[in-house]
Each structure stands twice: as C-alpha cells, then as structure tokens.
Design an enzyme around this catalytic site. Structure first.
Site, mmCIF file in Angstrom:
data_model
loop_
_atom_site.group_PDB
_atom_site.id
_atom_site.type_symbol
_atom_site.label_atom_id
_atom_site.label_comp_id
_atom_site.label_asym_id
_atom_site.label_seq_id
_atom_site.Cartn_x
_atom_site.Cartn_y
_atom_site.Cartn_z
ATOM 1 N N ARG A 111 0.832 -1.228 0.000
ATOM 2 C CA ARG A 111 0.000 0.000 0.000
ATOM 3 C C ARG A 111 0.862 1.273 0.000
ATOM 4 O O ARG A 111 0.540 2.261 0.669
ATOM 5 C CB ARG A 111 -0.917 0.044 1.228
ATOM 6 C CG ARG A 111 -2.005 -1.015 1.266
ATOM 7 C CD ARG A 111 -2.997 -0.801 0.132
ATOM 8 N NE ARG A 111 -4.203 -1.564 0.342
ATOM 9 C CZ ARG A 111 -4.364 -2.838 -0.008
ATOM 10 N NH1 ARG A 111 -3.381 -3.497 -0.600
ATOM 11 N NH2 ARG A 111 -5.514 -3.449 0.201
ATOM 12 N N SER A 138 -10.675 -0.328 2.969
ATOM 13 C CA SER A 138 -9.927 -0.430 4.234
ATOM 14 C C SER A 138 -9.531 0.970 4.693
ATOM 15 O O SER A 138 -8.891 1.703 3.942
ATOM 16 C CB SER A 138 -8.637 -1.229 4.037
ATOM 17 O OG SER A 138 -8.923 -2.500 3.533
ATOM 18 N N GLU A 172 -4.962 4.155 6.023
ATOM 19 C CA GLU A 172 -4.656 3.957 4.609
ATOM 20 C C GLU A 172 -5.273 5.095 3.784
ATOM 21 O O GLU A 172 -4.759 5.487 2.747
ATOM 22 C CB GLU A 172 -5.247 2.611 4.155
ATOM 23 C CG GLU A 172 -4.650 2.102 2.883
ATOM 24 C CD GLU A 172 -5.601 1.241 2.100
ATOM 25 O OE1 GLU A 172 -6.244 1.768 1.181
ATOM 26 O OE2 GLU A 172 -5.690 0.056 2.414
HETATM 27 N N1 EPU Z 1 -10.664 -10.324 10.004
HETATM 28 C C1 EPU Z 1 -11.386 -10.338 11.168
HETATM 29 N N2 EPU Z 1 -12.367 -9.416 11.354
HETATM 30 C C2 EPU Z 1 -12.646 -8.469 10.412
HETATM 31 C C3 EPU Z 1 -11.900 -8.444 9.227
HETATM 32 C C4 EPU Z 1 -10.909 -9.382 9.035
HETATM 33 O O1 EPU Z 1 -11.175 -11.170 12.041
HETATM 34 O O2 EPU Z 1 -13.555 -7.670 10.651
HETATM 35 C C5 EPU Z 1 -9.668 -11.377 9.786
HETATM 36 C C6 EPU Z 1 -10.214 -12.407 8.789
HETATM 37 O O3 EPU Z 1 -10.914 -13.407 9.411
HETATM 38 C C7 EPU Z 1 -8.961 -12.946 8.153
HETATM 39 C C8 EPU Z 1 -8.019 -11.765 8.177
HETATM 40 O O4 EPU Z 1 -8.528 -10.841 9.141
HETATM 41 O O5 EPU Z 1 -8.404 -13.969 8.910
HETATM 42 C C9 EPU Z 1 -7.885 -11.112 6.810
HETATM 43 O O6 EPU Z 1 -9.158 -10.645 6.385
HETATM 44 P P1 EPU Z 1 -9.485 -10.291 4.846
HETATM 45 O O7 EPU Z 1 -9.195 -11.452 3.970
HETATM 46 O O8 EPU Z 1 -10.857 -9.727 4.802
HETATM 47 O O9 EPU Z 1 -8.413 -9.202 4.474
HETATM 48 P P2 EPU Z 1 -7.896 -7.905 5.233
HETATM 49 O O10 EPU Z 1 -6.476 -8.110 5.619
HETATM 50 O O11 EPU Z 1 -8.828 -7.487 6.284
HETATM 51 C C10 EPU Z 1 -6.885 -6.887 3.039
HETATM 52 C C11 EPU Z 1 -6.917 -5.603 2.272
HETATM 53 C C12 EPU Z 1 -8.227 -5.499 1.498
HETATM 54 C C13 EPU Z 1 -8.292 -6.657 0.533
HETATM 55 C C14 EPU Z 1 -8.226 -7.965 1.340
HETATM 56 C C15 EPU Z 1 -8.145 -9.188 0.448
HETATM 57 C C16 EPU Z 1 -5.571 -4.060 3.551
HETATM 58 C C17 EPU Z 1 -5.540 -2.862 4.413
HETATM 59 N N3 EPU Z 1 -6.772 -4.479 3.184
HETATM 60 O O12 EPU Z 1 -7.922 -6.849 4.012
HETATM 61 O O13 EPU Z 1 -8.160 -4.300 0.728
HETATM 62 O O14 EPU Z 1 -9.493 -6.636 -0.217
HETATM 63 O O15 EPU Z 1 -7.022 -7.980 2.141
HETATM 64 O O16 EPU Z 1 -6.894 -9.240 -0.160
HETATM 65 O O17 EPU Z 1 -4.507 -4.572 3.190
HETATM 66 C C18 EPU Z 1 -8.794 -2.024 0.506
HETATM 67 O O18 EPU Z 1 -7.599 -1.767 0.393
HETATM 68 O O19 EPU Z 1 -9.661 -1.135 0.472
HETATM 69 C C19 EPU Z 1 -9.216 -3.398 0.724
HETATM 70 C C20 EPU Z 1 -10.478 -3.730 0.919
#
Ligand code: EPU
Length: 359
Positions: free
Chosen positions: A182, A256, A355
């Site tokens: 990012r 995010s 972000e």
């Molecule tokens: N999780 C939770 N609770 C939540 C959200 C997530 O426990 O409310 C846990 C999930 O269970 C999982 C882990 O966190 O084990 C990762 O969750 P997820 O796959 O939803 O991904 P994220 O790390 O929360 C990132 C990106 C997203 C992108 C997803 C998929 C960042 C800041 N965000 O989210 O990007 O879509 O991975 O690759 O890196 C964006 O940038 O706007 C965005 C949505």
C-alpha cells in the site's frame, strides 16, 4: 469585495473558459464516502495539455490545490479553500505485444473495475484478482492497490506524470516507483508533487493464475469451478468482496480505512501468548503482518453504529457513512478513527496507520 479582485477572478475564469471551472462546488458525488464538502474551485481536465495549462494559471498557482481521481481513498473533513483538479484522462491503447504479453497504456481517469472487465473481454490476464476495487487508474499505483494475493506492482510497467510546479512530464518505471505494501514514491518523496496521467500495464496472454489467497480458493471451490479462468477468478473475487465490503453506491466508505500493521516477531509472540487465534502472515525475516480488521473486531468495534456513521458489520477495517441515517461529517469519521487508533494501541500495544488520505 474590491473591484480589482472581482475583475481578476473573472479574467482567470474567462482565460480557462475551455475547461469546466466551477465555483463552490460540492464534492459529495465525487468521493465514495459521500461526504458533502465543497471546494472553492473545481476543474476537470481531459488532456495533458489542459492539465499543464491549468497548472500554469493563477487559479492553480495562487490557491491550495488537490488532485482528485476516483475519490475512493479520501476522507474530506472540511470544505476545501482552493482548487480541486479532477483528472479525467480517458483511453486504452495496446502499446506493444508479443506471443506471451501485451503492454496496455491506460488514461489515469479510466475507472479501475471497468478496465478489469475490458481485460476479461480481451483475454488479458493479470488484474482479475483486483476486480471490483473502486477508484481510477491514476490512483492505482499511488498506493500499489492489492487484493486476494496480487498487487499492482506485479503487472505494472511504467507510468507518465506531469510535475505540478514545473509542468514537466516524466516517466517512471516499475523500479522508480518504490512500490511496497500500500505504498509508493507518490505517497512519500513525491507526495503532492506530480499528477499521474497514464499507466502502462504488462498483461499476460497466457494466464498464470494466482489462487493462493485462502478465501479465494474456498470461494472457487464453493462455486464448483473445475476449469480455472480469469473470468472465474474475477467472479469469485467479486462474490467475496460483495459479501464483505459495502457498496459505496449504497453505504459511503473508502474500503480499508487502516493498513494491516507489520510487527516484530517478538511482539507477535507476546500477542500470541494471549490471543492464540490471531491470524498472522510472515512478510520478511523477523516481521509479520497481522490483520487490523481482526484487532478492531477483537476490541469490540465491528458493527458499532453511531448516528450516521460507524464500523462496517462484515469487515471491521472499513468505516462507513450511512446516508439513510442522515450521513456523517468527515470530521466525525476522522474522530472515530482516532478513537479506534488509541484503543488498539491501549489494548494490543500495536500502532495502526490510516490507509485513507485525510483532507
Ligand atoms: N478479520 C477479522 N475481522 C474483520 C476483518 C478481518 O477477524 O472484521 C480477519 C479475517 O478473518 C482474516 C483476516 O482478518 O483472517 C484477513 O481478512 P481479509 O481477507 O478480509 O483481508 P484484510 O487483511 O482485512 C486486506 C486488504 C483489502 C483486501 C483484502 C483481500 C488491507 C488494508 N486491506 O484486508 O483491501 O481486499 O485484504 O486481499 O490490506 C482495501 O484496500 O480497500 C481493501 C479492501
């Protein structure tokens, strides 16, 4: 108002008459949070020449300026006392190709997801995992957009910019952009210094599928996909995103709101001793990325709703503006993000970073 001032203002506006210059213009429809903030002046530019003309005008030289793309990664906390320049450059051009790859040059004002759909139609692979990301092409390299195991830097070839102070044009290769999670040179050394006008991506004609992201693999399984294709991956990504992330057309948000923090492995051990269920992804020797969404949920914020705003019920990383409840001011959402930052620091000793760009 003094006469000379009024004359001067109208001369500036008349000189730029070929461009659309609006005054006291609401940005509500131009930011995905749907915040109703106004800008003193607003201009849309459709060509590099228009951008350069505008940059050399008094309207831009004498006022604070802000460059707007798709408005999908900003939080407007107040009216803007300056000029907002919206980059509207459109167009897609096949710049080069061989048997395996093609270079596609895309105008910075093209909508990212529409571009992904165009790639699917033309059988160009590489961006299918990045389906349904809001925003425009020009913003994609700024924060090296990434999702479901792929980051923009993997398909990025080069981009073109115009420097705000000098009007000079410059190309940046992949290495020049200093891409990281990012992050890029355009969020650091070159922050507010140049305008991205086009992006050239290197796409594959013979697809190399990436289904390494757990949730994506599961979704493809659920969909019963036997033969992988870029269309199947895109459909699976769209389905996951629609189930977790709010549609900005219905509930204002900027995806995010925070980045996933990278912590030292000693800190990880400390957290693991208390929270053995915390997901963690090693990033480099001695360091691990942990999901901010998990921390925010664990701290009790997921689904919390205040008057017109809150934390999304399906993904705690996303702060939302509920238009049906009257909506929020950007400053309310900013204050909520401050409170969450402090709370996560107190509860876990982890520092979160926003972000989203706060204006
Ligand atoms: N999780 C939770 N609770 C939540 C959200 C997530 O426990 O409310 C846990 C999930 O269970 C999982 C882990 O966190 O084990 C990762 O969750 P997820 O796959 O939803 O991904 P994220 O790390 O929360 C990132 C990106 C997203 C992108 C997803 C998929 C960042 C800041 N965000 O989210 O990007 O879509 O991975 O690759 O890196 C964006 O940038 O706007 C965005 C949505």
């Amino acid at each position: 108002m003094k006469l000379e001032f009024v004359l001067c203002k109208y001369l500036i506006l008349a000189r730029l008459a070929t461009m659309e210059i609006k005054e006291n213009y609401s940005l509500k429809k131009l930011n995905t949070f749907g915040i109703d903030a106004k800008t003193k002046y607003f201009a849309t530019t459709d060509s590099v020449d228009e951008i350069r003309e505008l940059l050399s005008s008094d309207l831009l030289k004498n006022n604070p300026k802000f460059i707007l793309g798709g408005g999908s990664n900003i939080l407007l906390t107040k009216d803007f006392d300056g000029t907002v320049l919206k980059v509207g450059l459109l167009g897609k051009e096949l710049a080069d190709e061989d048997d395996d790859n093609c270079l596609v040059k895309v105008g910075a004002g093209e909508n990212w997801h529409q571009f992904v759909l165009w790639c699917l139609e033309n059988d160009y692979a590489g961006v299918e995992n990045l389906s349904l990301i809001p925003g425009n092409m020009g913003a994609a390299p700024m924060q090296n957009i990434g999702a479901y195991g792929v980051e923009l830097k993997e398909v990025f070839h080069e981009l073109e910019t115009v420097f705000i102070d000098s009007g000079e044009e410059q190309k940046f290769t992949n290495a020049d952009c200093n891409f990281a999670y990012r992050d890029s040179i355009f969020k650091n050394e070159l922050k507010d210094k140049c305008i991205i006008t086009s992006v050239t991506l290197k796409l594959q004609k013979k697809p190399v599928f990436n289904t390494s992201y757990g949730a994506l693999e599961q979704e493809l399984g659920k969909m019963g996909v036997k033969q992988l294709s870029i269309k199947a991956i895109s459909d699976a990504v769209c389905s996951i995103r629609r189930s977790k992330l709010p549609d900005p057309a219905e509930i204002g948000n900027a995806g995010s709101f925070f980045k996933n923090p990278v912590i030292s492995n000693s800190k990880l051990q400390e957290l693991n001793s208390e929270f053995s269920d915390m997901p963690a992804y090693p990033v480099k020797e001695g360091f691990t990325k942990i999901p901010a969404g998990w921390l925010i949920e664990k701290a009790g914020w997921k689904g919390k709703r205040f008057n017109g705003y809150g934390v999304h019920e399906n993904q705690a990383l996303v702060l939302v503006n509920y238009p049906a409840s009257g909506g929020a001011n950007g400053s309310d959402i900013f204050e909520l993000s401050e409170t969450i930052l402090k709370d996560i620091q107190e509860k876990f000793g982890v520092e979160l970073e926003r972000e989203v760009n706060v204006i």
